[in-house]
Design an enzyme around this catalytic site. Structure first.
Site, mmCIF file in Angstrom:
data_model
loop_
_atom_site.group_PDB
_atom_site.id
_atom_site.type_symbol
_atom_site.label_atom_id
_atom_site.label_comp_id
_atom_site.label_asym_id
_atom_site.label_seq_id
_atom_site.Cartn_x
_atom_site.Cartn_y
_atom_site.Cartn_z
ATOM 1 N N ASP A 170 5.476 0.640 -7.672
ATOM 2 C CA ASP A 170 6.324 -0.439 -7.176
ATOM 3 C C ASP A 170 5.476 -1.414 -6.370
ATOM 4 O O ASP A 170 5.489 -1.423 -5.136
ATOM 5 C CB ASP A 170 7.478 0.107 -6.342
ATOM 6 C CG ASP A 170 8.605 -0.904 -6.227
ATOM 7 O OD1 ASP A 170 8.457 -2.020 -6.766
ATOM 8 O OD2 ASP A 170 9.624 -0.585 -5.606
ATOM 9 N N CYS A 226 6.379 -3.423 -3.076
ATOM 10 C CA CYS A 226 7.558 -2.911 -2.413
ATOM 11 C C CYS A 226 7.389 -3.367 -0.966
ATOM 12 O O CYS A 226 6.281 -3.323 -0.428
ATOM 13 C CB CYS A 226 7.570 -1.391 -2.504
ATOM 14 S SG CYS A 226 9.112 -0.700 -1.970
ATOM 15 N N ASN A 261 15.007 4.903 -2.442
ATOM 16 C CA ASN A 261 15.103 4.628 -1.005
ATOM 17 C C ASN A 261 15.252 3.129 -0.717
ATOM 18 O O ASN A 261 15.041 2.694 0.404
ATOM 19 C CB ASN A 261 13.903 5.218 -0.257
ATOM 20 C CG ASN A 261 12.594 4.624 -0.717
ATOM 21 O OD1 ASN A 261 12.555 3.800 -1.628
ATOM 22 N ND2 ASN A 261 11.513 5.048 -0.100
ATOM 23 N N LEU A 287 19.892 -2.225 1.646
ATOM 24 C CA LEU A 287 20.151 -3.475 2.376
ATOM 25 C C LEU A 287 21.041 -3.070 3.550
ATOM 26 O O LEU A 287 22.081 -2.432 3.329
ATOM 27 C CB LEU A 287 20.884 -4.427 1.434
ATOM 28 C CG LEU A 287 21.071 -5.901 1.802
ATOM 29 C CD1 LEU A 287 21.644 -6.633 0.604
ATOM 30 C CD2 LEU A 287 21.917 -6.141 3.011
ATOM 31 N N ASN A 343 3.000 -2.110 -0.475
ATOM 32 C CA ASN A 343 2.275 -1.541 -1.622
ATOM 33 C C ASN A 343 1.411 -2.627 -2.258
ATOM 34 O O ASN A 343 1.850 -3.318 -3.176
ATOM 35 C CB ASN A 343 3.258 -1.047 -2.703
ATOM 36 C CG ASN A 343 3.877 0.300 -2.395
ATOM 37 O OD1 ASN A 343 3.631 0.888 -1.350
ATOM 38 N ND2 ASN A 343 4.674 0.800 -3.308
ATOM 39 N N GLY A 350 13.743 3.015 8.613
ATOM 40 C CA GLY A 350 14.004 4.442 8.806
ATOM 41 C C GLY A 350 15.027 4.927 7.798
ATOM 42 O O GLY A 350 15.392 4.198 6.874
ATOM 43 N N MET A 371 18.810 5.862 6.453
ATOM 44 C CA MET A 371 20.034 5.066 6.627
ATOM 45 C C MET A 371 20.910 5.602 7.763
ATOM 46 O O MET A 371 21.823 4.926 8.208
ATOM 47 C CB MET A 371 20.830 5.044 5.331
ATOM 48 C CG MET A 371 21.266 6.415 4.886
ATOM 49 S SD MET A 371 22.078 6.350 3.292
ATOM 50 C CE MET A 371 22.507 8.084 3.109
ATOM 51 N N HIS A 410 4.914 2.599 7.283
ATOM 52 C CA HIS A 410 5.852 1.728 6.562
ATOM 53 C C HIS A 410 7.285 2.220 6.619
ATOM 54 O O HIS A 410 8.215 1.505 6.303
ATOM 55 C CB HIS A 410 5.425 1.558 5.119
ATOM 56 C CG HIS A 410 5.867 2.656 4.185
ATOM 57 N ND1 HIS A 410 5.594 3.987 4.400
ATOM 58 C CD2 HIS A 410 6.574 2.607 3.038
ATOM 59 C CE1 HIS A 410 6.117 4.690 3.420
ATOM 60 N NE2 HIS A 410 6.707 3.900 2.581
ATOM 61 N N GLY A 411 7.491 3.478 6.999
ATOM 62 C CA GLY A 411 8.842 4.016 7.019
ATOM 63 C C GLY A 411 8.825 5.320 7.782
ATOM 64 O O GLY A 411 7.918 5.566 8.580
#
Lengths: 144, 485
Positions: B97, B100, B204, B207, B335, B384, B386, B408-409
């Site tokens: 991806d 991303c 993952n 919005l 990415n 993070g 949801m 990134h997360g």
């Protein structure tokens, strides 16, 4: 179901093992395993539209890689969910593997198909095709 | 997974696996993590980051960020800077991806104003921003028009009424990587992506409508500079990438590189997902030009989604989006591979930085930052789970060691299959609503896979990046509405 999902590798993605007595059975099982990541009930897919495949590769595992990528291609390009109806895998005189196949399916209908997660790609991480005493087996990690 | 006995603790948040850990390592590997996060790392991380350390031309270290987890080729959270003259480019260091990334958008609305209309907002966003398996968007393009998108990125959006001029300034690289060449992209890639602009995707991707609560402001001055000025201010964050187009570009070049890597260039790698070619080779340059097309498509995808979000808020509040203060904070890729200038061995030079599941985090004053963020450092958007929350961080001068890269997360700790066994989507939706988070998803199974406990603790991850000097906390953002891919 001639496939199972693996819990202990590549946890952010989806890994599966597929098997069959013949190469054709194993390839078809891998196709269902891939489709079953995206749609909960494979029985809900009507096989109205037909798609033909013709693939060739010097390596058997990369033939499976290309075959699974065909299914992902049709999922994005035409939103088609597909199941394999007929498959023949042979080795030609130059040693290349050839695959002729036909799949049947339909355009994804959110009202009838219970969606799971989209598959982005087939990875080559731990990708493996192996002949076993029972037939053939493959391990595949999909990028989600 | 126990911490490998060979790992040497450099500081509270930096661990090093020496070259002796694995045959063929050209540089040591460095993992950024607290002891708790280090213990939570899965075995794949240590194996994969040390495989990366074997790639030709790697400079200084192979890095893994605190949210690192088992990927394919590189670990997710992997960073490697290559010498562009001697080193390689690898699609496995960027991910399928391509680009991303995350985008954060402001409003001048408060929680009190949005709460009564939350269901309407989320429902409309759910219908107007398609998500799920192979979803198609509302922007109808021919192949030729799509090729313009791939070469121009957000600039195409500006010309076609989907962007405000300032959106481009607040997008990494101005929303367009120069040098994108669509002649290096296959027709199959275009087939897969040309009708997917304006779609979220799945997994993952999400919005989210979020609130910046006063007690979650860590750095008020920087928060103000980033546009967070009101108590309980509402913002919108979303996460998606280059859809089937980017996935196919990566798939195509993975095969191209496998065909030439060993035979033509004599390079052997420890995982076929690390297939690579010398950056300056024809194949390496072709991939770089094709990858940039996917980067641009992803910028355009997020820009068109922003356009839809502005329409929805405008419809619901009967006010112009400008009047609602719907400006972008920033858009960051996590990415990519990029040519950047960094100091190596005391000298400023060009390097090719691969970031796979890692965000660029330029410090204050660095070139490439828009004027409005020159003093603060780059906004870094960290998504993070949801259920828990997300962060807005800022880049720091001390990020130089990782070539200004950060997390990134939050990083997964539980397999998707396991999460689906443990959680039920319908119940999760009800439970989340009881806690004040209204979530819509095309997939119950997909929702279950994204349950909060499937992820590391986001607070631990960002704290580790701050302690390591990679980025600092500005605001913690709490979800109140979510559209799940």
């Amino acid at each position: 179901m001639p496939y199972r999902y693996l819990d202990d590798i590549a946890i952010a993605d989806v890994a599966f093992e597929a098997w069959g007595k013949t190469l054709e059975e194993m390839f078809s099982a891998a196709a269902d395993a891939l489709m079953n990541v995206m749609v909960a009930d494979l029985g809900s897919i009507r096989q109205d539209e037909k798609v033909a495949f013709s693939l060739e590769n010097a390596e058997l595992d990369l033939l499976l890689f290309n075959f699974l990528n065909e299914l992902i291609y049709f999922k994005d390009a035409r939103r088609l969910l597909l199941r394999i109806e007929a498959l023949t895998i042979e080795r030609d005189d130059s040693g290349n593997f050839t695959l002729q196949g036909r799949a049947g399916g339909e355009v994804l209908d959110p009202d009838r198909h219970s969606q799971l997660v989209d598959v982005k790609a087939v990875t080559l991480h731990r990708f493996r095709v192996e002949e076993t005493p029972q037939g053939w087996e493959a391990t595949v990690v999909l990028d989600i | 997974m126990p911490i490998p006995s060979e790992a040497r603790r450099i500081s509270d948040t930096v661990w090093e696996l020496p070259r002796s850990y694995k045959e063929g390592m050209l540089v040591p590997a460095r993992i950024y993590a607290s002891e708790k996060l280090m213990r939570e790392m899965d075995a794949g991380v240590f194996d994969q980051v040390t495989n990366v350390a074997c790639l030709p031309g790697i400079l200084n270290y192979a890095f893994c960020m605190p949210d690192g987890h088992w990927g394919y080729g590189f670990p997710i959270g992997g960073v490697a800077a290559m010498d562009p003259e001697e080193g390689v480019i690898s699609p496995g260091g960027i991910g399928f991806d391509i680009n991303c990334g995350m985008r954060l958008v402001l409003t001048n609305l408060t929680l009190e104003e949005v709460q009564p209309r939350l269901h309407t907002l989320v429902d409309q966003l759910f219908y107007r921003v398609p998500a799920g398996v192979g979803s198609h968007g509302f922007v109808k393009l021919s192949h030729d028009e799509f090729c313009s998108v791939a070469e121009q990125g957000s600039r195409w959006c500006l010309q076609n009424g989907y962007a405000w001029p300032e959106d481009l300034e607040r997008t990494e690289e101005g929303g367009c990587f120069a040098g994108a060449d669509v002649s290096k992209v296959s027709v199959r890639a275009i087939d897969r992506g040309y009708n997917q602009i304006g779609t979220l995707g799945s997994g993952n991707h999400y919005l989210e409508i979020q609130v910046a609560r006063p007690e979650n402001i860590f750095d008020a001055e920087t928060a103000r500079a980033f546009g967070i000025t009101l108590p309980n201010q509402i913002v919108i964050m979303f996460h998606c990438g280059s859809r089937g187009f980017g996935h196919q570009v990566a798939t195509d070049y993975l095969q191209t590189f496998l065909g030439v890597m060993e035979r033509k260039y004599g390079i052997r790698v420890l995982d076929r997902e690390l297939a690579c070619a010398p950056f300056r080779s024809r194949e390496g340059q072709d991939y770089f030009a094709a990858m940039k097309c996917a980067v641009n498509m992803a910028f355009a995808n997020r820009q068109v989604i922003l356009h839809r979000i502005r329409e929805v808020f405008s419809n619901v509040f009967h006010r112009d989006p400008r009047d609602l203060g719907m400006e972008m904070v920033y858009d960051v890729a996590h990415n990519t591979a990029k040519l950047e200038r960094h100091r190596v061995g005391g000298k400023l030079r060009e390097v090719l930085v691969h970031r796979k599941g890692s965000t660029r985090a330029f410090g204050p004053g660095m070139e490439g930052l828009p004027e409005c963020y020159r003093k603060t450092g780059q906004p870094v958007i960290i998504g993070g789970s949801m259920e828990t929350g997300s962060y807005l961080l800022a880049g720091l001068e001390s990020g130089a060691e990782t070539f200004y890269s950060t997390a990134h997360g939050s990083g997964r700790t539980m397999s998707r299959h396991q999460a689906k066994k443990q959680f039920r989507g319908e119940k999760l939706q009800r439970d989340m609503e009881a806690r004040g988070i209204y979530v819509r998803s095309v997939s119950w199974g997909g929702l279950a896979e994204e349950a909060g406990p499937a992820y590391k603790d986001i607070d631990d991850v960002v704290e580790a990046t701050e302690l390591a000097g990679l980025s600092k906390r500005v605001v913690r953002l709490t979800p109140i509405g979510n559209v799940k891919g």
